[in-house]
Design a protein around this motif. Structure first.
Motif, mmCIF file in Angstrom:
data_model
loop_
_atom_site.group_PDB
_atom_site.id
_atom_site.type_symbol
_atom_site.label_atom_id
_atom_site.label_comp_id
_atom_site.label_asym_id
_atom_site.label_seq_id
_atom_site.Cartn_x
_atom_site.Cartn_y
_atom_site.Cartn_z
ATOM 1 N N GLU A 42 -0.290 -82.076 -36.013
ATOM 2 C CA GLU A 42 -0.175 -82.897 -37.161
ATOM 3 C C GLU A 42 1.074 -82.837 -37.835
ATOM 4 O O GLU A 42 1.512 -83.816 -38.498
ATOM 5 N N LEU A 83 -10.033 -78.983 -37.546
ATOM 6 C CA LEU A 83 -8.814 -79.940 -37.841
ATOM 7 C C LEU A 83 -8.978 -81.165 -36.733
ATOM 8 O O LEU A 83 -8.176 -81.764 -36.923
ATOM 9 N N LEU A 91 -12.698 -81.875 -44.872
ATOM 10 C CA LEU A 91 -11.629 -81.051 -44.430
ATOM 11 C C LEU A 91 -10.613 -81.027 -45.726
ATOM 12 O O LEU A 91 -10.119 -80.006 -46.240
ATOM 13 N N LEU A 127 -2.498 -76.227 -46.161
ATOM 14 C CA LEU A 127 -3.357 -75.714 -45.208
ATOM 15 C C LEU A 127 -3.110 -74.436 -44.618
ATOM 16 O O LEU A 127 -3.477 -73.345 -44.243
ATOM 17 N N PRO A 186 -9.731 -72.900 -40.021
ATOM 18 C CA PRO A 186 -9.828 -74.026 -39.220
ATOM 19 C C PRO A 186 -10.618 -73.995 -37.914
ATOM 20 O O PRO A 186 -10.355 -72.993 -37.275
#
Length: 709
Positions: A3, A176, A225, A257, A268
């Motif tokens: 990400e 995730l 999430l 996160l 996660p």
């Protein structure tokens, strides 16, 4: 994370050793056998080009741990370490056994690590042991992530297993990535924060927009999430902005996160299998998991127990390291896997070895200086030389001849001691004997090496039964120990029936005479004593009462009678077991001015006790233990019923935490010699128990012949 950015692997074929603690990640892989831990380690090794897919380092050296079935089987019962480099960060992957019998190695892995990857199979789900280990990590605040493996398995159901993980592990567990599977083939992963499809169809990762058929699923999981991340955010305004409909920037979410993962507040869930997932796991490990600088230091004291403060994870600080695993080989010698918590370890330096409080298991305490041998970075069976090991890193040390698992290494001028991690009690007794005289001669040294490697093993040389007993964690543990004795140390032993030490006592009161009168050419033997024998209550021990009047037995021979009685009690009077709980009263007797002696009256006392055993019934007594069984609520009925079938008396139950119950009972030792195996089977590996000797009780008549035979 994917990400955030695509990572790069470290150079292959070299021995990675970090120069700074912040460039290290120590990660333990936890999960039941068959969950795919070892396969996951191999995929991470391949993803970083530490090995090629066929198990060779890039320079052509074979790493036998990754291409031999036998070695893979050994890894399933041992703690192993595989160091890799990703984005210039060294990651020590600690692969732990998935069997409950080898929880000692698993606890060692937890001690050496700063974070944990819980590995769960998409085909099999979460077992009870994994739930318990999650609770252990939660108790110490260890950061965790979940990897759902085998997503390409024909029975895989990612969504169902994800729901099981969320139910088993509690709040803060959220995915995730979502796997994209078409016709049983894994095509790639969808990043929920970035809304990108990471396509692995060509082997390399490519980025695309997800198809419209995935949008509803993405929205469902993405909202959950984001809410979980925001709840753990240190920015209290973030939730209000999100609820007001503001689109929170992806970078902000990723930053929060990573912080939440590092402090153990968010867990996660990632996916792996079918050639995907390794890159994403490496990114969460390097960017989300904490470095050793962020991990609390274990309690440290001086050798005499005074607390020591101010020691941090600093390469320039005082040396504090711990042996987390010991292995020995008749050709290579002893290899110690060491986690350095403070200071820097270098070859040929002299360190102080101290530890470790397990003398009751045959592990002697240490307080000696030793010279460090060569340092190496282990990868499979290959040891790659290392110049040093800084605080926070893990290294293999050769030829520490005195150090055992759990011992502390420190500066010789400032000896220190780290509080040892908790080890479970071995509760399965296995009696063994050497197969030949040659094996017997080598057995002591071989067992000493096994004890040095395994702090969960306890040795007992039972003085009553004359048996050598290995106290093990379970049947698989015992089999591995016997296999190591044979293959590694060349010592053959065989299992024999375990003998439980019983006791004898008198069933009633009686009087008996001991007469030892023998005349020879010179001095003879003359001693007569009259004894009254009566049983005492359970636990009463032994009492000797002197009621001699008029000197019929001279004062100097009265202790001789008692000594003879005690000697015969130790030998037994019927079945050869020691006599207990009896009062013996000496009330009459005769002596001779020439032929009486200390030995004559000892023999007379023993004969009187044997005569008494012929006059009144004698009872065999069996040891009874107090047993405390901790189990999930679902198994309480089955465990209580089983204890009753073992002639046990259930004393009561009490709740312990959420969903677990402690059952207390009194059970004869004869009935629980294999209880460690049976309880594990009944509770699917989730039950544990403790046992404490309580007292001796009469053995039921229908069992007397069977036991004495």
């Amino acid at each position: 994370m994917a990400e955030r950015a695509t990572g790069t692997a470290g150079a292959a074929g070299r021995a990675p050793m970090a120069d700074r603690p912040d460039m290290v990640r120590n990660v333990v892989l936890v999960g039941h056998s068959g969950a795919g831990k070892t396969t996951l380690v191999e995929s991470l090794l391949a993803a970083t080009k530490t090995i090629q897919r066929h198990g060779r380092i890039e320079d052509g050296t074979t790493v036998s741990d990754f291409d031999e079935v036998e070695i893979r089987q050994q890894r399933s019962v041992n703690l192993t370490v595989a160091p890799i480099v990703y984005n210039d960060i060294k990651i020590n992957l600690l692969d732990t056994p998935g069997y409950a019998d080898f929880v000692g190695d698993l606890r060692a892995g937890l001690r050496a690590a700063d974070a944990a990857l819980f590995v769960v199979s998409a085909a099999d789900g979460v077992d009870g042991l994994t739930r318990i280990l999650w609770e252990e990590c939660a108790a110490v605040g260890m950061p965790r992530a979940v990897v759902i493996t085998k997503i390409d398995h024909q029975r895989a159901d990612f969504d169902e297993v994800l729901a099981t993980c969320q139910d088993a592990f509690g709040e803060g567990v959220a995915p995730l990535y979502l796997p994209v599977i078409t016709n049983g083939k894994v095509n790639g992963l969808i990043g929920l924060l970035s809304r990108k499809f990471y396509n692995y169809a060509t082997g390399a990762r490519g980025e695309h927009a997800p198809g419209p058929d995935h949008e509803a699923r993405i929205d469902e999981y993405r909202d959950t999430l984001i809410e979980g991340i925001i709840q753990e955010s240190e920015d209290e305004s973030l939730m209000d902005r999100y609820l007001a409909g503001e689109e929170i920037a992806t970078k902000v979410l990723i930053d929060d996160l990573e912080k939440a993962v590092a402090r153990g507040g968010f867990y996660p869930v990632l996916a792996a299998g079918g050639g995907v997932g390794a890159e994403e796991i490496l990114e969460i490990v390097t960017q989300g998991f904490p470095s050793p600088l962020e991990h609390p230091m274990p309690e440290i004291t001086t050798i005499d127990g005074k607390p020591v403060t101010g020691i941090a994870c600093d390469p320039d600080g005082p040396l504090v390291a711990e042996v987390v695993k010991t292995t020995s080989d008749p050709y290579v010698g002893r290899i110690s896997l060491v986690r350095v918590f403070s200071g820097t370890l270098r070859p040929d330096m002299t360190v102080h070895v101290s530890g470790h409080g397990l003398a009751d298991r045959g592990h002697e305490d240490h307080d000696v200086d030793e010279r460090i041998g060569a340092l190496s970075s282990p990868l499979g069976k290959l040891q790659r030389p290392a110049a040093k090991c800084v605080a926070g890193d893990i290294v293999a040390v050769a030829k520490l001849s005195r150090a055992e698992t759990g011992d502390t290494l420190s500066d010789k001028d400032r000896p220190l001691l780290m509080t040892a991690w908790t080890m479970p009690d071995p509760l399965l007794p296995v009696a063994v004997q050497a197969r030949s005289k040659a094996d017997d001669d080598k057995l002591g040294q071989a067992l000493g090496r096994l004890v040095a490697e395994d702090p969960t093993l306890r040795l007992e040389n039972n003085p009553e039964t004359k048996q050598l007993v290995l106290w093990c964690m379970g049947e698989a543990h015992a089999d591995v120990l016997l296999d190591r004795l044979s293959k590694r140390h060349g010592v053959e032993v065989e299992k024999v029936d375990l003998r439980v030490p019983l006791r004898e006592t008198f069933g009633g009161k009686c009087q008996a005479m001991g007469r030892n009168v023998k005349q020879t050419g010179g001095h003879g033997q003359y001693a007569i004593c009259h004894l009254e024998i009566e049983p005492l209550p359970s636990g009463g021990g032994f009492e000797f009462v002197d009621k001699i009047v008029g000197g019929v037995v001279p004062r100097q021979f009265i202790p001789s009678v008692e000594k003879g009685v005690r000697t015969q009690m130790g030998r037994g009077v019927v079945a050869g077991y020691p006599v207990v709980d009896v009062r013996v009263t000496l009330y009459d007797g005769k002596a001779h001015s020439v032929d009486s002696s200390d030995m004559a009256f000892q023999i007379a006392g023993a004969l009187a006790l044997k005569e008494a055993a012929a006059k009144v019934p004698t009872l065999l007594l069996e040891p009874v233990d107090e047993v405390a069984v901790l189990i999930p609520d679902d198994y309480v009925g089955a465990v209580m019923s089983d204890l009753s079938s073992r002639r046990g008396r259930v004393l009561g139950t009490e709740p312990v935490g959420v969903g677990r119950t402690l059952v207390r009972a009194e059970v004869p030792e004869l009935e629980i010699t294999r209880y460690a195996i049976d309880l594990r089977s009944m509770s699917q590996g989730t039950g544990t128990f403790q046992r404490t000797f309580l007292r001796y009780e009469p053995l039921p008549p229908h069992l007397v012949d069977k036991v004495t035979a």
